[in-house]
Design a protein around this motif. Structure first.
Motif, PDB file in Angstrom:
ATOM      1  N   ILE A   1      -2.798  -1.800  -8.672  1.00 15.00           N
ATOM      2  CA  ILE A   1      -4.208  -1.446  -8.523  1.00 15.00           C
ATOM      3  C   ILE A   1      -4.267  -0.015  -8.023  1.00 15.00           C
ATOM      4  O   ILE A   1      -3.759   0.299  -6.941  1.00 15.00           O
ATOM      5  CB  ILE A   1      -4.931  -2.394  -7.546  1.00 15.00           C
ATOM      6  CG1 ILE A   1      -4.819  -3.843  -8.020  1.00 15.00           C
ATOM      7  CG2 ILE A   1      -6.394  -1.992  -7.392  1.00 15.00           C
ATOM      8  CD1 ILE A   1      -5.345  -4.859  -7.017  1.00 15.00           C
ATOM      9  N   PHE A   2      -4.891   0.853  -8.810  1.00 20.66           N
ATOM     10  CA  PHE A   2      -4.853   2.284  -8.527  1.00 20.66           C
ATOM     11  C   PHE A   2      -6.232   2.831  -8.162  1.00 20.66           C
ATOM     12  O   PHE A   2      -7.230   2.520  -8.816  1.00 20.66           O
ATOM     13  CB  PHE A   2      -4.318   3.062  -9.733  1.00 20.66           C
ATOM     14  CG  PHE A   2      -2.978   2.587 -10.211  1.00 20.66           C
ATOM     15  CD1 PHE A   2      -1.955   2.340  -9.308  1.00 20.66           C
ATOM     16  CD2 PHE A   2      -2.723   2.394 -11.558  1.00 20.66           C
ATOM     17  CE1 PHE A   2      -0.709   1.902  -9.736  1.00 20.66           C
ATOM     18  CE2 PHE A   2      -1.494   1.971 -12.003  1.00 20.66           C
ATOM     19  CZ  PHE A   2      -0.478   1.728 -11.084  1.00 20.66           C
ATOM     20  N   THR A   3      -6.247   3.672  -7.136  1.00 21.53           N
ATOM     21  CA  THR A   3      -7.450   4.381  -6.729  1.00 21.53           C
ATOM     22  C   THR A   3      -7.099   5.857  -6.632  1.00 21.53           C
ATOM     23  O   THR A   3      -6.124   6.218  -5.956  1.00 21.53           O
ATOM     24  CB  THR A   3      -7.945   3.888  -5.354  1.00 21.53           C
ATOM     25  OG1 THR A   3      -8.125   2.473  -5.395  1.00 21.53           O
ATOM     26  CG2 THR A   3      -9.259   4.560  -4.992  1.00 21.53           C
TER      27      THR A   3
ATOM     28  N   PHE B   1      -3.609   6.030  -4.872  1.00 18.91           N
ATOM     29  CA  PHE B   1      -3.333   5.021  -3.863  1.00 18.91           C
ATOM     30  C   PHE B   1      -3.103   3.723  -4.609  1.00 18.91           C
ATOM     31  O   PHE B   1      -3.965   3.278  -5.375  1.00 18.91           O
ATOM     32  CB  PHE B   1      -4.518   4.891  -2.904  1.00 18.91           C
ATOM     33  CG  PHE B   1      -4.425   3.721  -1.961  1.00 18.91           C
ATOM     34  CD1 PHE B   1      -3.514   3.717  -0.924  1.00 18.91           C
ATOM     35  CD2 PHE B   1      -5.252   2.617  -2.119  1.00 18.91           C
ATOM     36  CE1 PHE B   1      -3.426   2.651  -0.044  1.00 18.91           C
ATOM     37  CE2 PHE B   1      -5.182   1.535  -1.253  1.00 18.91           C
ATOM     38  CZ  PHE B   1      -4.264   1.548  -0.214  1.00 18.91           C
ATOM     39  N   ALA B   2      -1.925   3.136  -4.446  1.00 19.44           N
ATOM     40  CA  ALA B   2      -1.572   1.906  -5.159  1.00 19.44           C
ATOM     41  C   ALA B   2      -1.588   0.736  -4.192  1.00 19.44           C
ATOM     42  O   ALA B   2      -0.993   0.803  -3.113  1.00 19.44           O
ATOM     43  CB  ALA B   2      -0.194   2.035  -5.798  1.00 19.44           C
TER      44      ALA B   2
ATOM     45  N   GLU C   1       0.866  -1.173   0.000  1.00 18.46           N
ATOM     46  CA  GLU C   1       0.000   0.000   0.000  1.00 18.46           C
ATOM     47  C   GLU C   1       0.905   1.226   0.000  1.00 18.46           C
ATOM     48  O   GLU C   1       1.824   1.328   0.807  1.00 18.46           O
ATOM     49  CB  GLU C   1      -0.910   0.023   1.237  1.00 18.46           C
ATOM     50  CG  GLU C   1      -1.948  -1.087   1.237  1.00 18.46           C
ATOM     51  CD  GLU C   1      -2.885  -1.000   2.435  1.00 18.46           C
ATOM     52  OE1 GLU C   1      -2.655  -0.125   3.312  1.00 18.46           O
ATOM     53  OE2 GLU C   1      -3.838  -1.788   2.500  1.00 18.46           O
ATOM     54  N   THR C   2       0.662   2.133  -0.929  1.00 18.76           N
ATOM     55  CA  THR C   2       1.507   3.323  -1.044  1.00 18.76           C
ATOM     56  C   THR C   2       0.758   4.390  -1.828  1.00 18.76           C
ATOM     57  O   THR C   2      -0.283   4.117  -2.445  1.00 18.76           O
ATOM     58  CB  THR C   2       2.838   2.988  -1.745  1.00 18.76           C
ATOM     59  OG1 THR C   2       3.706   4.127  -1.703  1.00 18.76           O
ATOM     60  CG2 THR C   2       2.618   2.584  -3.200  1.00 18.76           C
TER      61      THR C   2
ATOM     62  N   ILE D   1       3.952  -4.364 -19.313  1.00 18.04           N
ATOM     63  CA  ILE D   1       5.364  -3.995 -19.272  1.00 18.04           C
ATOM     64  C   ILE D   1       5.882  -4.003 -17.841  1.00 18.04           C
ATOM     65  O   ILE D   1       6.977  -4.489 -17.567  1.00 18.04           O
ATOM     66  CB  ILE D   1       5.584  -2.611 -19.919  1.00 18.04           C
ATOM     67  CG1 ILE D   1       5.137  -2.633 -21.381  1.00 18.04           C
ATOM     68  CG2 ILE D   1       7.056  -2.197 -19.824  1.00 18.04           C
ATOM     69  CD1 ILE D   1       5.180  -1.276 -22.061  1.00 18.04           C
ATOM     70  N   GLY D   2       5.088  -3.468 -16.913  1.00 22.38           N
ATOM     71  CA  GLY D   2       5.509  -3.420 -15.519  1.00 22.38           C
ATOM     72  C   GLY D   2       4.376  -2.970 -14.624  1.00 22.38           C
ATOM     73  O   GLY D   2       3.445  -2.300 -15.078  1.00 22.38           O
ATOM     74  N   ALA D   3       4.449  -3.328 -13.339  1.00 20.48           N
ATOM     75  CA  ALA D   3       3.343  -3.083 -12.415  1.00 20.48           C
ATOM     76  C   ALA D   3       3.011  -1.605 -12.268  1.00 20.48           C
ATOM     77  O   ALA D   3       1.834  -1.237 -12.159  1.00 20.48           O
ATOM     78  CB  ALA D   3       3.656  -3.694 -11.051  1.00 20.48           C
ATOM     79  N   ASP D   4       4.040  -0.748 -12.245  1.00 19.36           N
ATOM     80  CA  ASP D   4       3.751   0.665 -12.036  1.00 19.36           C
ATOM     81  C   ASP D   4       3.672   1.475 -13.329  1.00 19.36           C
ATOM     82  O   ASP D   4       3.402   2.674 -13.291  1.00 19.36           O
ATOM     83  CB  ASP D   4       4.769   1.296 -11.082  1.00 19.36           C
ATOM     84  CG  ASP D   4       6.213   1.151 -11.564  1.00 19.36           C
ATOM     85  OD1 ASP D   4       6.437   0.452 -12.563  1.00 19.36           O
ATOM     86  OD2 ASP D   4       7.115   1.734 -10.920  1.00 19.36           O
ATOM     87  N   CYS D   5       3.865   0.824 -14.476  1.00 17.33           N
ATOM     88  CA  CYS D   5       3.782   1.542 -15.757  1.00 17.33           C
ATOM     89  C   CYS D   5       2.422   2.221 -15.981  1.00 17.33           C
ATOM     90  O   CYS D   5       2.375   3.359 -16.447  1.00 17.33           O
ATOM     91  CB  CYS D   5       4.081   0.605 -16.926  1.00 17.33           C
ATOM     92  SG  CYS D   5       5.834   0.364 -17.255  1.00 17.33           S
TER      93      CYS D   5
END
Length: 269
Positions: free
Chosen positions: A150-152, A143-144, A27-28, A129-133
């Motif tokens: 998963i983004f909010t 909020f990831a 969570e970040t 490509i990547g989780a945070d792309c």
């Protein structure tokens, strides 16, 4: 056509649990910052890729920019292009620079080739490509959760704060950093904490990687300590490191404090 991929910082980072697939849930808050690369494409007779600025190890075909290009070529008719990346975002820093380059390449090709892909469709491509792309497609604070995929949307603004970003010449292994963390759900989640004034974050908003990374790399902890001594309202390591950022309410210049490091200073929009 040219664009300017930007970096991100993590506001808090809790490693909450280890998954059955070996990855970890986190969570970040991902927050975009104006530390930027430059990415340019022009029509050419055949595809080519060149890179200047901060040197990147490895062959061109392994670069995330080319992974993005090759992904688009699998789905669309992309004409030959001369591609150039000016690298200014430090890599191995917890800033997502490579992911930003890949995501911005997807957006650049979408505009240049008039592909008509919307943000949701571009995010789906970026996810491969990547989780945070996918974060860099909309490029707004989120909020990831999950593996960071998963983004909010989240309502947080650091407008008016000065950002000081420092990266020492230290490499932190992300797999090793995860292996040394004991996953646990925090008593107070990052979404609740970031709704409070920044002045209260120091005692509440933590990065779970700091304890083990600082133990192995005291220089990184020293950078954070120096930022607080020079008046930071909040300071923390970004991601699994090795960069550290400080948020200041008043202008400061810390470059003389870190002559052996990469330093970026500027106001947050």
């Amino acid at each position: 056509m040219i664009c300017f991929p930007n970096a991100k910082i993590n506001l808090g980072l809790n490693v909450t649990e280890k998954r059955r697939d070996g990855y970890h849930n986190i969570e970040t808050i991902f927050y975009p910052i104006p530390v930027k690369d430059a990415l340019e494409i022009v029509p050419a007779r055949e595809f080519s890729f060149s890179q200047t600025g901060i040197a990147i190890d490895g062959p061109a075909e392994k670069n995330l920019v080319m992974k993005a290009v090759n992904l688009m070529k699998e789905h669309f008719d992309i004409p030959p292009l001369d591609i150039h990346l000016l690298k200014a975002i430090p890599f191995g820093a917890g800033l997502g620079g490579g992911s930003a380059d890949a995501a911005f390449m997807l957006k650049l090709l979408n505009d240049f080739c008039s592909l008509g892909q919307n943000e949701k469709e571009l995010e789906a491509l970026a996810a491969s490509i990547g989780a945070d792309c996918p974060f860099f497609i909309r490029n707004k604070p989120v909020f990831a959760s999950g593996t960071g995929n998963i983004f909010t949307p989240v309502n947080v603004s650091l407008t008016g704060y000065m950002l000081c970003l420092v990266k020492p010449d230290i490499a932190v292994s992300t797999p090793e950093a995860y292996s040394l963390v004991k996953p646990a759900f925090p008593e107070t989640g990052v979404k609740e904490i970031i709704s409070r004034p920044v002045s209260e974050w120091r005692e509440l908003l933590v990065n779970d990687f700091e304890e083990s990374v600082f133990a192995r790399h005291p220089r990184i902890e020293q950078i954070k300590t120096t930022m607080y001594k020079t008046g930071a309202a909040y300071a923390a390591m970004s991601g699994s490191g090795s960069s550290v950022f400080g948020l200041f309410e008043k202008p400061v210049s810390l470059k003389e404090n870190f002559p052996d490091c990469y330093v970026w200073e500027g106001n947050l929009p």
